[in-house]
Motif scaffolding. Structure first.
Motif, PDB file in Angstrom:
ATOM      1  N   GLN A 406      50.509  34.635  42.900  1.00 39.03           N
ATOM      2  CA  GLN A 406      50.483  35.461  41.687  1.00 39.03           C
ATOM      3  C   GLN A 406      51.623  35.097  40.740  1.00 39.03           C
ATOM      4  N   ALA A 407      52.802  34.859  41.284  1.00 41.73           N
ATOM      5  CA  ALA A 407      53.951  34.508  40.445  1.00 41.73           C
ATOM      6  C   ALA A 407      53.736  33.172  39.748  1.00 41.73           C
ATOM      7  N   ARG A 408      53.102  32.230  40.425  1.00 41.78           N
ATOM      8  CA  ARG A 408      52.843  30.933  39.799  1.00 41.78           C
ATOM      9  C   ARG A 408      51.824  31.047  38.669  1.00 41.78           C
ATOM     10  N   LEU A 409      50.871  31.951  38.815  1.00 39.14           N
ATOM     11  CA  LEU A 409      49.858  32.132  37.777  1.00 39.14           C
ATOM     12  C   LEU A 409      50.382  32.951  36.605  1.00 39.14           C
ATOM     13  N   HIS A 410      51.123  34.010  36.884  1.00 37.06           N
ATOM     14  CA  HIS A 410      51.468  34.986  35.848  1.00 37.06           C
ATOM     15  C   HIS A 410      52.948  35.012  35.479  1.00 37.06           C
ATOM     16  N   GLY A 411      53.760  34.257  36.206  1.00 35.75           N
ATOM     17  CA  GLY A 411      55.192  34.305  35.973  1.00 35.75           C
ATOM     18  C   GLY A 411      55.839  35.339  36.878  1.00 35.75           C
ATOM     19  N   PRO A 412      57.137  35.215  37.145  1.00 35.91           N
ATOM     20  CA  PRO A 412      57.800  36.120  38.096  1.00 35.91           C
ATOM     21  C   PRO A 412      57.811  37.577  37.660  1.00 35.91           C
ATOM     22  N   VAL A 413      57.945  37.852  36.351  1.00 37.70           N
ATOM     23  CA  VAL A 413      58.009  39.246  35.890  1.00 37.70           C
ATOM     24  C   VAL A 413      56.657  39.925  36.050  1.00 37.70           C
ATOM     25  N   LYS A 414      55.619  39.311  35.503  1.00 40.19           N
ATOM     26  CA  LYS A 414      54.292  39.910  35.620  1.00 40.19           C
ATOM     27  C   LYS A 414      53.827  39.930  37.066  1.00 40.19           C
ATOM     28  N   GLY A 415      54.177  38.880  37.827  1.00 36.51           N
ATOM     29  CA  GLY A 415      53.806  38.863  39.236  1.00 36.51           C
ATOM     30  C   GLY A 415      54.421  40.017  40.001  1.00 36.51           C
ATOM     31  N   THR A 416      55.682  40.333  39.706  1.00 39.79           N
ATOM     32  CA  THR A 416      56.348  41.463  40.354  1.00 39.79           C
ATOM     33  C   THR A 416      55.715  42.782  39.939  1.00 39.79           C
ATOM     34  N   LEU A 417      55.373  42.900  38.660  1.00 38.43           N
ATOM     35  CA  LEU A 417      54.702  44.112  38.189  1.00 38.43           C
ATOM     36  C   LEU A 417      53.353  44.313  38.879  1.00 38.43           C
ATOM     37  N   LEU A 418      52.610  43.226  39.067  1.00 39.39           N
ATOM     38  CA  LEU A 418      51.330  43.333  39.762  1.00 39.39           C
ATOM     39  C   LEU A 418      51.526  43.792  41.201  1.00 39.39           C
ATOM     40  N   TRP A 419      52.580  43.323  41.832  1.00 39.61           N
ATOM     41  CA  TRP A 419      52.896  43.747  43.199  1.00 39.61           C
ATOM     42  C   TRP A 419      53.192  45.255  43.220  1.00 39.61           C
ATOM     43  N   CYS A 420      53.958  45.716  42.241  1.00 40.85           N
ATOM     44  CA  CYS A 420      54.271  47.150  42.170  1.00 40.85           C
ATOM     45  C   CYS A 420      53.007  47.978  41.934  1.00 40.85           C
ATOM     46  N   ILE A 421      52.132  47.485  41.072  1.00 42.66           N
ATOM     47  CA  ILE A 421      50.882  48.191  40.799  1.00 42.66           C
ATOM     48  C   ILE A 421      50.031  48.281  42.064  1.00 42.66           C
ATOM     49  N   ASP A 422      49.971  47.183  42.813  1.00 39.34           N
ATOM     50  CA  ASP A 422      49.217  47.202  44.070  1.00 39.34           C
ATOM     51  C   ASP A 422      49.788  48.231  45.037  1.00 39.34           C
ATOM     52  N   ALA A 423      51.115  48.317  45.101  1.00 38.65           N
ATOM     53  CA  ALA A 423      51.758  49.281  45.997  1.00 38.65           C
ATOM     54  C   ALA A 423      51.435  50.715  45.575  1.00 38.65           C
ATOM     55  N   LEU A 424      51.447  50.974  44.263  1.00 38.40           N
ATOM     56  CA  LEU A 424      51.101  52.302  43.770  1.00 38.40           C
ATOM     57  C   LEU A 424      49.640  52.638  44.044  1.00 38.40           C
ATOM     58  N   ASN A 425      48.761  51.674  43.805  1.00 37.14           N
ATOM     59  CA  ASN A 425      47.341  51.907  44.044  1.00 37.14           C
ATOM     60  C   ASN A 425      47.064  52.204  45.513  1.00 37.14           C
ATOM     61  N   ALA A 426      47.833  51.560  46.388  1.00 37.32           N
ATOM     62  CA  ALA A 426      47.650  51.811  47.818  1.00 37.32           C
ATOM     63  C   ALA A 426      47.971  53.257  48.184  1.00 37.32           C
ATOM     64  N   LYS A 427      48.831  53.900  47.366  1.00 35.81           N
ATOM     65  CA  LYS A 427      49.195  55.283  47.632  1.00 35.81           C
ATOM     66  C   LYS A 427      48.206  56.279  47.043  1.00 35.81           C
ATOM     67  N   VAL A 428      47.582  55.925  45.905  1.00 34.92           N
ATOM     68  CA  VAL A 428      46.787  56.911  45.172  1.00 34.92           C
ATOM     69  C   VAL A 428      45.287  56.652  45.217  1.00 34.92           C
ATOM     70  N   ARG A 429      44.861  55.440  45.614  1.00 32.29           N
ATOM     71  CA  ARG A 429      43.438  55.131  45.626  1.00 32.29           C
ATOM     72  C   ARG A 429      42.908  55.144  47.044  1.00 32.29           C
ATOM     73  N   ALA A 430      41.592  55.258  47.175  1.00 31.83           N
ATOM     74  CA  ALA A 430      40.953  55.215  48.488  1.00 31.83           C
ATOM     75  C   ALA A 430      41.253  53.885  49.157  1.00 31.83           C
ATOM     76  N   PRO A 431      41.457  53.869  50.472  1.00 26.02           N
ATOM     77  CA  PRO A 431      41.824  52.628  51.159  1.00 26.02           C
ATOM     78  C   PRO A 431      40.682  51.624  51.306  1.00 26.02           C
ATOM     79  N   ALA A 432      39.473  52.045  50.968  1.00 26.03           N
ATOM     80  CA  ALA A 432      38.337  51.124  51.046  1.00 26.03           C
ATOM     81  C   ALA A 432      37.264  51.571  50.069  1.00 26.03           C
ATOM     82  N   ARG A 433      36.488  50.616  49.596  1.00 22.76           N
ATOM     83  CA  ARG A 433      35.371  50.934  48.702  1.00 22.76           C
ATOM     84  C   ARG A 433      34.218  51.505  49.519  1.00 22.76           C
ATOM     85  N   MET A 434      33.810  52.702  49.175  1.00 22.54           N
ATOM     86  CA  MET A 434      32.693  53.346  49.869  1.00 22.54           C
ATOM     87  C   MET A 434      31.582  53.724  48.886  1.00 22.54           C
ATOM     88  N   ASP A 435      31.667  53.203  47.650  1.00 18.56           N
ATOM     89  CA  ASP A 435      30.662  53.547  46.634  1.00 18.56           C
ATOM     90  C   ASP A 435      29.392  52.725  46.830  1.00 18.56           C
TER      91      ASP A 435
END
Length: 435
Positions: A406-435
């Motif tokens: 991710q860092a190679r594609l988006h750069g270290p700043v955006k790559g780190t932000l994406l990592w943080c977003i993933d961590a937040l989503n893991a806390k607030v979203r369902a752990p698996a798609r059941m739709d």
């Protein structure tokens, strides 16, 4: 086709996988700053990229496809290259042109006609797919997770079958053919999905969904040290997965898998995850040299043996170093080859010097069994070479491979932000798609 259908690029990259997209991104950014190779074109039949070692989690529905895909159009805008939608259909080495197949919509309508693309240097990076070795029924009854679309199709089919189980009380036996990293990781991820579904109140699915892993070799994970293969088998069996080694599938039928010794594995869903071969389009591609797995033979410079202006990297290429067996089709190899070409292509096109020999550094391999365990071997490079990892450290190392991509594609700043977003989503979203 008339001249209106001819596009031109200095470097044309076919395939937006790990190698292709990292190379296009690096060269595009350098060209934008006036230090590159001129115009960079990326050709791919799909519309978005997903890191291939993650496809098993998309297939199981334990990761959200929309959250982890990189649309080529958006990446092209951000990185300074041009995206050309369509698949490789042909090559004219004398004219230095490729033919891009027509792009079709869901119902078969032609969205874009066939086009020709002229290049000064061509990089083929179209990846690989599972090799069914011509086993009867594998195409008709077996599913694959070779691509973003394959993984999404499997995920949808799996959810539909799970709903049927709950509605009519039927069983859902699943069989995976292939005990390499893909098959092993998919099996563990499906156990995770089953556990998540049970936690939602669907406790009956624990007994109705059964998993069988079929491997023709004598042990799992043949590319890993023997102790890793044995430990992985023990963990999978402790999770309730039936592991069958030394068993070769000879036919895939609607209701299961026929084995060479006369045995039978009942399965509603069959996933072929064994073997590796390059796409068939490379066979006989204007007389470029290929091996039995359709991979393009390349030399130490990553140039094809019969055309110095055509390179092949990643899973679709075959490179043997110092008389050893060919490099494995892994994301690690693809990344290192892309980095090598990104460094040396500008001077090659400027005729300043030839591409120097590629040197591969084996940093080992990692396999993650969902949240249950992880194993790794540190390979032949570094102070800790040969060391075997297990548990949290191995799982963290596996995660860092993706974050590095991710860092190679988006750069270290955006790559780190994406990592943080993933961590937040893991806390607030369902752990698996059941739709």
């Amino acid at each position: 086709m008339g001249n209106d259908n001819v596009l031109e690029g200095d470097v044309v990259i076919v395939g937006g996988g790990v190698a292709g997209l990292e190379l296009a991104t690096t060269l595009g950014r350098r060209s934008r700053r006036g230090r590159g190779v001129g115009k960079v074109l990326l050709v791919d039949a799909d519309s978005a990229h997903v890191w291939k070692p993650m496809l098993h989690t998309i297939a199981a529905g334990t990761r959200d496809l929309a959250q982890h895909q990189t649309p080529y159009l958006a990446q092209a805008r951000d990185a300074g290259f041009t995206y050309v939608p369509g698949g490789l259909a042909g090559l004219d080495r004398e004219r230095q042109e490729i033919t891009v197949a027509p792009l079709e919509g869901p119902s078969g309508q032609v969205l874009l006609p066939a086009r020709r693309v002229r290049y000064r240097a061509l990089v083929l990076a179209i990846g690989s797919q599972a090799n069914d070795f011509g086993v009867p029924g594998a195409q008709a009854h077996g599913m694959r997770i070779d691509s973003r679309r394959d993984a999404d199709t499997f995920a949808r089919t799996l959810r539909e079958r799970m709903l049927q189980c709950l509605a009519d009380g039927s069983d859902l036996p699943i069989a995976i053919i292939g005990g390499g990293a893909t098959g092993v990781e998919l099996a563990a991820e499906l156990v995770k999905l089953r556990d998540i579904a049970a936690s939602y109140g669907s406790e009956a699915l624990r007994s109705r969904i059964s998993l069988t892993l079929v491997e023709s070799g004598t042990r799992l994970l043949a590319a890993f040290p023997e102790d890793v293969g044995h430990a992985t088998r023990g963990k999978l069996e402790s999770l309730g997965i039936q592991v069958m080694t030394g068993q070769r599938a000879v036919a895939i039928e609607r209701d299961g898998i026929a084995l060479k010794d006369g045995g039978w594995v009942r399965a509603t869903l069959k996933v072929w995850a064994a073997g590796v071969k390059a796409p068939a389009v490379l066979n006989g591609l204007d007389d470029l040299e290929t091996n039995a797995a359709s991979q393009l033979i390349v030399g130490r410079s990553l140039q094809t043996t019969r055309d110095a202006r055509i390179f092949a990297v990643g899973d679709c290429s075959s490179l043997s170093l110092n008389g050893h067996k060919p490099l494995p089709p892994t994301a690690q190899v693809a990344h290192q080859q892309a980095a090598h070409l990104a460094k040396h292509l500008p001077a090659f096109l400027a005729r300043a010097h030839a591409i120097p020999p590629f040197a591969y550094h084996d940093f080992g391999a990692l396999v993650s069994l969902a949240e249950y365990d992880a194993f790794g071997s540190l390979g032949r490079t570094g102070l800790l070479k040969g060391l075997t990892l297990r548990g949290r450290l191995a799982r963290y190392s596996h995660e860092m491979l993706y974050r590095g991509h991710q860092a190679r594609l988006h750069g270290p700043v955006k790559g780190t932000l994406l990592w943080c977003i993933d961590a937040l989503n893991a806390k607030v979203r369902a752990p698996a798609r059941m739709d």
